[in-house]
Write a protein that holds these residues in place. Structure first.
Motif, PDB file in Angstrom:
ATOM      1  N   ILE A 326       0.920  -1.196  -0.291  1.00  0.00           N
ATOM      2  CA  ILE A 326       0.197   0.094  -0.272  1.00  0.00           C
ATOM      3  C   ILE A 326       1.332   1.267  -0.260  1.00  0.00           C
ATOM      4  O   ILE A 326       2.048   1.466   0.391  1.00  0.00           O
ATOM      5  N   THR A 327       0.336   2.222   0.048  1.00  0.00           N
ATOM      6  CA  THR A 327       0.954   3.864  -0.479  1.00  0.00           C
ATOM      7  C   THR A 327       0.714   4.812   0.691  1.00  0.00           C
ATOM      8  O   THR A 327      -0.385   5.443   0.370  1.00  0.00           O
ATOM      9  N   ALA A 328       1.433   5.327   1.058  1.00  0.00           N
ATOM     10  CA  ALA A 328       1.461   6.154   3.057  1.00  0.00           C
ATOM     11  C   ALA A 328       1.359   7.415   1.766  1.00  0.00           C
ATOM     12  O   ALA A 328       2.569   8.202   1.068  1.00  0.00           O
ATOM     13  N   THR A 329       0.162   9.149   1.421  1.00  0.00           N
ATOM     14  CA  THR A 329       0.564   9.856   1.242  1.00  0.00           C
ATOM     15  C   THR A 329       0.504  10.801   1.709  1.00  0.00           C
ATOM     16  O   THR A 329       0.969  11.637   1.574  1.00  0.00           O
ATOM     17  N   GLY A 330       0.528  10.678   2.705  1.00  0.00           N
ATOM     18  CA  GLY A 330       0.467  11.443   4.045  1.00  0.00           C
ATOM     19  C   GLY A 330       0.123  11.736   4.939  1.00  0.00           C
ATOM     20  O   GLY A 330      -0.354   9.905   5.663  1.00  0.00           O
ATOM     21  N   THR A 331      -0.253  12.182   6.104  1.00  0.00           N
ATOM     22  CA  THR A 331      -0.600  11.787   7.806  1.00  0.00           C
ATOM     23  C   THR A 331      -2.039  12.698   7.750  1.00  0.00           C
ATOM     24  O   THR A 331      -2.604  13.444   6.781  1.00  0.00           O
ATOM     25  N   GLU A 332      -2.550  12.202   9.018  1.00  0.00           N
ATOM     26  CA  GLU A 332      -3.906  13.116   9.347  1.00  0.00           C
ATOM     27  C   GLU A 332      -3.652  14.527  10.281  1.00  0.00           C
ATOM     28  O   GLU A 332      -4.401  15.226  10.897  1.00  0.00           O
ATOM     29  N   GLY A 333      -1.554  15.152  10.149  1.00  0.00           N
ATOM     30  CA  GLY A 333      -1.938  16.278  10.446  1.00  0.00           C
ATOM     31  C   GLY A 333      -1.646  15.848  11.991  1.00  0.00           C
ATOM     32  O   GLY A 333      -2.179  15.639  12.682  1.00  0.00           O
ATOM     33  N   PHE A 334      -0.797  17.707  12.045  1.00  0.00           N
ATOM     34  CA  PHE A 334      -1.620  17.751  13.472  1.00  0.00           C
ATOM     35  C   PHE A 334      -2.172  17.552  14.350  1.00  0.00           C
ATOM     36  O   PHE A 334      -2.515  17.452  15.751  1.00  0.00           O
ATOM     37  N   ASN A 335      -3.650  17.694  14.264  1.00  0.00           N
ATOM     38  CA  ASN A 335      -4.770  17.686  14.886  1.00  0.00           C
ATOM     39  C   ASN A 335      -4.559  15.882  15.491  1.00  0.00           C
ATOM     40  O   ASN A 335      -5.646  15.950  16.493  1.00  0.00           O
ATOM     41  N   LYS A 336      -3.990  15.381  14.528  1.00  0.00           N
ATOM     42  CA  LYS A 336      -4.358  13.691  15.048  1.00  0.00           C
ATOM     43  C   LYS A 336      -2.921  13.553  15.824  1.00  0.00           C
ATOM     44  O   LYS A 336      -2.819  11.746  15.854  1.00  0.00           O
ATOM     45  N   ALA A 337      -2.368  14.522  15.872  1.00  0.00           N
ATOM     46  CA  ALA A 337      -0.698  14.032  16.082  1.00  0.00           C
ATOM     47  C   ALA A 337      -0.292  14.155  17.718  1.00  0.00           C
ATOM     48  O   ALA A 337      -0.408  14.629  18.325  1.00  0.00           O
ATOM     49  N   ILE A 338      -0.330  12.439  18.271  1.00  0.00           N
ATOM     50  CA  ILE A 338      -0.170  12.590  19.107  1.00  0.00           C
ATOM     51  C   ILE A 338       1.106  13.396  19.954  1.00  0.00           C
ATOM     52  O   ILE A 338       1.556  13.500  21.648  1.00  0.00           O
TER      53      ILE A 338
END
Ligand SMILES: Cc1cc2nc3c(=O)[nH]c(=O)nc-3n(C[C@H](O)[C@H](O)[C@H](O)COP(=O)(O)OP(=O)(O)OC[C@H]3O[C@@H](n4cnc5c(N)ncnc54)[C@H](O)[C@@H]3O)c2cc1C
Length: 401
Positions: A326-338
């Motif tokens: 599978i291919t990661a294209t990004g993250t859910e960003g700072f609002n979901k960053a622990i």
């Protein structure tokens, strides 16, 4: 005049305030949010995984190449003294594998201990009070003007979860005091995945999968842990723990290839499946919705009896299960960053005292510094230990003057 102003009421700030106030200092804590310790209350799903039982060397290794910076802080308050701190004040802790939680099962009991201790030693706490500058002559600047103090502890945390206080405010303060800021990026964060089939499996959880990054420089063996399919991609401990390094790669390239073994314990499903459909034969290892999706990806009818799946079919499907690309294209960003990767460069900070090398009298602790650990009590232990070391160092420093 205060002896110490602490910026931020997270675990690092409160522990620093307590160490300083117990040492006889007059302490003020300033918090920009309307409530104190908001992020702490949300930790561990509200249960607060406050530390873990790993020996110091393994603990530091989990933070990567900067990990050794933490040695003096961990020596001053490792996991045993931290647990004793809470036990002595009425909150026992217990272990779940190597993770440590309060037996109350409630992060609020941890915050309560900190706040009671603050009250006992007359620490003043002001909420809705953002520090906007650190004047050269000492003290801090807020909307109400300059509040003078002999020392300042910056414990402003990371950028993640803005509703819980995450912001870059502390980075700006440190930058203007002459510190270098390593570009903050989200870590311990869910990943966005390109393949549509992944997003169609929202809500499915899989225990003990293996996740490997298909790029040079990443461990060939990958990492193991639980995985959760989300509506945008994947999450769960195995993903969160690899996400910082993946997010770093995504800074310079559009996508990162991942290889997942969805069932590392997969047995002889074809041989033992007999007349069961393939989806049913795979049931001991995979939920049927996932088995069906994987069959469809290979152009195999999931209702076909396992006994009729020829060698090629078996091989194709087994490969899809044990090495799904599978291919990661990004993250859910700072609002979901622990946690935030990056932050205040460690080179500008003395690890033995946590005092700034650039602005005497300024101390720095917690997640605001360029240190991020995986999930499992790493980040809170660092916050508590560094807060404690900074507070104790300030007591020593002011005693000498
Ligand atoms: C949902 C979630 C769950 C987590 N679970 C765990 C877990 O179980 N175990 C674990 O080890 N870690 C966990 N973490 C990570 C952990 O919470 C953080 O690493 C830790 O809280 C960092 O502590 P800190 O004191 O450095 O910063 P914070 O807790 O972020 O506190 C910093 C405070 O400073 C305030 N502030 C910032 N700038 C200013 C300013 N200019 N003026 C005044 N105040 C300011 C902020 O509002 C904030 O309240 C979790 C994080 C999240 C988001």
């Amino acid at each position: 005049m205060y002896d110490l102003i602490v910026i931020g009421s997270g675990p690092a700030g409160l522990m620093g305030a307590i160490a300083a106030a117990r040492g006889g200092l007059r302490v003020l804590v300033l918090e920009r949010m309307p409530k104190v310790g908001l992020k702490l209350l949300a930790t561990g799903g509200g249960r607060c995984n406050l530390c873990n039982t790993l020996p110091a060397h393994a603990f530091m290794e989990a933070f990567g190449r900067h990990g050794r910076f933490m040695q003096p802080a961990l020596r001053a308050m490792g996991s045993e003294p931290l647990r004793a701190f809470f036990r002595d004040r009425g909150v026992e802790t217990c272990e779940e594998e190597d993770k440590v939680f309060p037996t109350t099962g409630n992060a609020a009991s941890i915050l309560d201990v900190l706040l009671k201790e603050c009250r006992k030693f007359h620490v003043e706490i002001r909420t809705n009070s953002e520090v906007t500058a650190l004047p050269k002559e000492g003290g801090v600047k807020t909307a109400e003007g300059i509040v003078p103090s002999k020392a300042v502890l910056l414990a402003t945390g990371g950028k993640g979860y803005s509703a819980l206080g995450g912001s870059s405010s502390g980075y700006g303060l440190a930058l203007r005091a002459g510190h270098k800021i390593i570009d903050p990026i989200p870590a311990d964060v869910p990943l966005l995945i390109q393949e549509r089939w992944v997003k169609e499996l929202t809500g499915i959880a899989l225990p003990g999968v293996n996740l490997r990054v298909g790029l040079k420089g990443f461990p060939k063996a990958g990492t193991n842990g639980d995985l959760l399919f989300t509506h945008q991609g994947i999450s769960g401990p195995v993903v969160l723990n690899s996400s910082g390094a993946i997010a770093e790669k995504l800074q310079t390239q559009e996508s990162v290839p991942l290889v997942i073994n969805l069932a590392p314990k997969l047995g002889a499903w074809q041989r033992d499946g007999g007349n069961k459909s393939i989806a049913n034969a795979l049931r001991p290892w995979l939920p049927s919705a996932l088995a069906k999706t994987l069959c469809e990806l290979c152009g195999i009818d999931p209702e076909l009896p396992a006994s009729k799946a020829g060698g090629k079919t078996e091989e194709l499907l087994t490969r899809q299960i044990t090495a799904a690309h599978i291919t990661a294209t990004g993250t859910e960003g700072f609002n979901k960053a622990i946690v935030t990767r990056g932050g205040i460069d460690l080179k500008g900070v003395n690890p033995d005292t946590l005092e700034s090398k650039l602005q005497p009298g300024l101390y720095l602790a917690g997640e605001a510094l360029n240190l991020d650990g995986p999930c499992g009590g790493f980040n809170l232990q660092w916050a508590f230990a560094s807060g404690h070391l900074a507070g104790s160092s300030i007591v020593e420093a002011l005693r000498e003057t």
